[in-house]
Design a protein around this motif. Structure first.
Motif, PDB file in Angstrom:
ATOM      1  N   ALA A 268      -0.537  -0.089  40.035  1.00 24.02           N
ATOM      2  CA  ALA A 268      -0.896  -0.699  39.259  1.00 24.02           C
ATOM      3  C   ALA A 268      -2.026  -0.175  38.583  1.00 24.02           C
ATOM      4  O   ALA A 268      -2.415  -0.316  38.991  1.00 24.02           O
ATOM      5  CB  ALA A 268      -0.685  -2.306  39.571  1.00 24.02           C
ATOM      6  N   LYS A 269      -1.248  -0.139  37.268  1.00 20.96           N
ATOM      7  CA  LYS A 269      -2.347   0.896  36.614  1.00 20.96           C
ATOM      8  C   LYS A 269      -2.727  -0.197  35.211  1.00 20.96           C
ATOM      9  O   LYS A 269      -3.647  -0.453  34.673  1.00 20.96           O
ATOM     10  CB  LYS A 269      -2.030   2.211  35.868  1.00 20.96           C
ATOM     11  CG  LYS A 269      -1.788   3.341  36.944  1.00 20.96           C
ATOM     12  CD  LYS A 269      -3.308   3.597  37.025  1.00 20.96           C
ATOM     13  CE  LYS A 269      -3.330   4.650  38.422  1.00 20.96           C
ATOM     14  NZ  LYS A 269      -4.989   4.729  38.758  1.00 20.96           N
ATOM     15  N   LYS A 270      -1.709  -1.029  35.064  1.00 26.72           N
ATOM     16  CA  LYS A 270      -2.109  -2.000  33.927  1.00 26.72           C
ATOM     17  C   LYS A 270      -1.517  -3.192  33.766  1.00 26.72           C
ATOM     18  O   LYS A 270      -0.078  -3.603  34.526  1.00 26.72           O
ATOM     19  CB  LYS A 270      -1.021  -0.588  32.544  1.00 26.72           C
ATOM     20  CG  LYS A 270      -1.264  -0.079  32.146  1.00 26.72           C
ATOM     21  CD  LYS A 270      -0.662   0.598  30.675  1.00 26.72           C
ATOM     22  CE  LYS A 270      -0.693   1.302  29.885  1.00 26.72           C
ATOM     23  NZ  LYS A 270      -0.110   2.677  28.567  1.00 26.72           N
ATOM     24  N   VAL A 271      -2.182  -3.891  33.990  1.00 24.02           N
ATOM     25  CA  VAL A 271      -2.349  -5.154  34.181  1.00 24.02           C
ATOM     26  C   VAL A 271      -2.777  -6.192  32.938  1.00 24.02           C
ATOM     27  O   VAL A 271      -3.320  -6.755  32.009  1.00 24.02           O
ATOM     28  CB  VAL A 271      -3.638  -5.815  35.120  1.00 24.02           C
ATOM     29  CG1 VAL A 271      -3.108  -7.477  35.368  1.00 24.02           C
ATOM     30  CG2 VAL A 271      -4.080  -4.646  36.359  1.00 24.02           C
ATOM     31  N   GLY A 272      -1.718  -6.788  32.837  1.00 23.17           N
ATOM     32  CA  GLY A 272      -1.119  -8.037  31.667  1.00 23.17           C
ATOM     33  C   GLY A 272      -2.183  -9.742  32.656  1.00 23.17           C
ATOM     34  O   GLY A 272      -1.773 -10.175  33.122  1.00 23.17           O
ATOM     35  N   ILE A 273      -2.314  -9.697  31.408  1.00 25.76           N
ATOM     36  CA  ILE A 273      -2.495 -11.609  31.361  1.00 25.76           C
ATOM     37  C   ILE A 273      -2.068 -12.616  30.301  1.00 25.76           C
ATOM     38  O   ILE A 273      -2.599 -11.658  28.743  1.00 25.76           O
ATOM     39  CB  ILE A 273      -4.491 -11.652  31.139  1.00 25.76           C
ATOM     40  CG1 ILE A 273      -5.272 -10.715  32.579  1.00 25.76           C
ATOM     41  CG2 ILE A 273      -4.568 -13.314  31.559  1.00 25.76           C
ATOM     42  CD1 ILE A 273      -6.591 -10.537  32.550  1.00 25.76           C
ATOM     43  N   LEU A 274      -1.348 -13.446  30.510  1.00 27.16           N
ATOM     44  CA  LEU A 274      -1.489 -14.495  29.477  1.00 27.16           C
ATOM     45  C   LEU A 274      -2.391 -15.186  29.229  1.00 27.16           C
ATOM     46  O   LEU A 274      -2.221 -16.363  30.775  1.00 27.16           O
ATOM     47  CB  LEU A 274       0.605 -15.151  29.647  1.00 27.16           C
ATOM     48  CG  LEU A 274       0.868 -15.744  28.841  1.00 27.16           C
ATOM     49  CD1 LEU A 274       1.372 -14.214  27.256  1.00 27.16           C
ATOM     50  CD2 LEU A 274       2.935 -15.669  29.550  1.00 27.16           C
ATOM     51  N   TYR A 275      -2.799 -15.913  28.533  1.00 31.69           N
ATOM     52  CA  TYR A 275      -3.711 -17.277  28.204  1.00 31.69           C
ATOM     53  C   TYR A 275      -3.539 -17.771  27.228  1.00 31.69           C
ATOM     54  O   TYR A 275      -3.025 -17.528  25.914  1.00 31.69           O
ATOM     55  CB  TYR A 275      -4.908 -16.718  28.720  1.00 31.69           C
ATOM     56  CG  TYR A 275      -5.498 -16.059  27.614  1.00 31.69           C
ATOM     57  CD1 TYR A 275      -6.669 -16.424  26.883  1.00 31.69           C
ATOM     58  CD2 TYR A 275      -5.105 -14.492  27.383  1.00 31.69           C
ATOM     59  CE1 TYR A 275      -6.913 -15.797  26.058  1.00 31.69           C
ATOM     60  CE2 TYR A 275      -6.005 -13.706  25.967  1.00 31.69           C
ATOM     61  CZ  TYR A 275      -6.504 -14.574  25.203  1.00 31.69           C
ATOM     62  OH  TYR A 275      -6.862 -13.777  24.131  1.00 31.69           O
TER      63      TYR A 275
END
Length: 344
Positions: free
Chosen positions: A177-184
């Motif tokens: 994993a290199k790109k981590v999405g955060i939904l907020y």
């Protein structure tokens, strides 16, 4: 003439005796009434208003933990305690109305679950003791002067997520994993704080944070669509709006082969892959013990905001199988396992 005078004297004496006896009787009645009123007052149940911004597993668990802690110390709803639970259904104006009603009805204590409810309660009263939980940063939210010494009518517990442990878990389970999405939720300060924390940790874990904000559950599907082709994994913070949509989020991510690392057990029970998070029941219980101290004379102004140090690894094996992710034996041995939506 002498007989008449003696009769008059006797009559006056009798009147005086009757008057004295009547006065004693009235005084006794007054004392008895005062004793009765005092007894009634002492037997009056303590009234606690519970205000919760929205219902979902984590917040519900915290509320139950609080009630159970009170009961463990002898304060039981329906006996010497009267609990008035109100749910704002995710609507901040409703949370404000609930808080104002609690203040005007002069509850003995308010228990506020999550930041919006806590802020509404604090805005409504500076006199009634307010116990809080599921508030990430009470100081930043304007509820206390400092975590160590609130100096307000607010104290309780913070659910500050152990972000570093969760990022370690993310890298252990999804090494590539290199790109981590955060939904907020952009209107919840707690969530913004967690996005900032993740960005501060990103260099240490060699990841890039791609955040996408929403203001309602209706925006979640579109926000997810915009993230799916940009990320390797999704991280879900302790966000009330996002938690209420976790089933939809999990379904969409599994369809697109995107693992979710949650920040609390309820996320994993809702379909996220795993979390290294706090137990909200224990957090609520800890707050309930603090509430008893306040009810028995302690001042909120001097009671530090507490956190839960222990964390629990929780893994959803159904999700792991769907995503074809292998879990190490070491992890399985120390984890709570969720299968079929339930902890095994």
């Amino acid at each position: 003439m002498v007989v008449k005078q003696k009769s008059s004297v006797l009559f006056v004496v009798l009147l005086l005796i009757i008057s004295l006896l009547s006065g004693c009787s009235n005084n006794a009645a007054t004392v008895n009434n005062q004793d009765s009123e005092s007894t009634i007052k002492s037997n009056k149940p303590i009234e606690i208003g519970i205000t919760q911004i929205v219902e979902h597993p984590a917040l519900d668990s915290a509320r139950q933990g609080f009630i159970d802690a009170l009961a463990s110390k002898g304060y039981r709803d329906g006996e010497n305690l009267k609990i008035d639970f109100q749910n704002a259904q995710g609507d901040i104006p409703t949370a404000q109305t609930i808080a104002q009603n609690f203040a005007s009805s002069k509850k003995d204590m308010i228990f506020a679950v999550a930041t919006p409810s806590a802020q509404a309660a604090f805005n409504a009263t500076k006199d009634i003791p307010i116990l809080i939980t599921a508030v990430t940063d009470p100081e930043d939210a304007g509820l206390v002067k400092s975590m160590e010494k609130p100096e307000t009518n607010v104290t309780g517990t913070s659910d500050a997520a152990p972000m570093e442990r969760q990022m370690e878990l993310l890298k252990n389970l999804i090494p590539h994993a290199k790109k981590v999405g955060i939904l907020y939720n952009t209107s919840e300060r707690n969530s913004e704080i967690q996005v900032e924390m993740a960005k501060e940790l990103s260099d240490s874990f060699d990841i890039e944070i791609i955040a996408s904000g929403v203001t309602s559950t209706n925006e979640v599907p579109q926000a997810l669509d915009s993230l799916m082709n940009k990320i390797d994994v999704l991280y879900v913070p302790t966000d009330n709006l996002i938690a209420s949509a976790i089933a939809i989020i999990s379904e969409k991510c599994i369809e697109n082969n995107i693992p979710i690392i949650g920040s609390e057990k309820g996320h994993v029970e809702g379909g996220a892959l795993a979390t290294e998070g706090i137990d909200y029941y224990k957090l609520g219980f800890q707050t309930g013990i603090m509430a008893v101290e306040v009810l028995e004379g302690a001042s909120t102004k001097d009671m530090p905001i507490e956190t839960l140090k222990d964390t629990t690894l929780t893994i959803n094996m159904d999700t792991a199988e769907k995503l074809n992710i292998e879990i190490s034996k070491e992890m399985l041995e120390r984890a709570e396992i969720v299968k079929g939506g339930e902890v095994q």
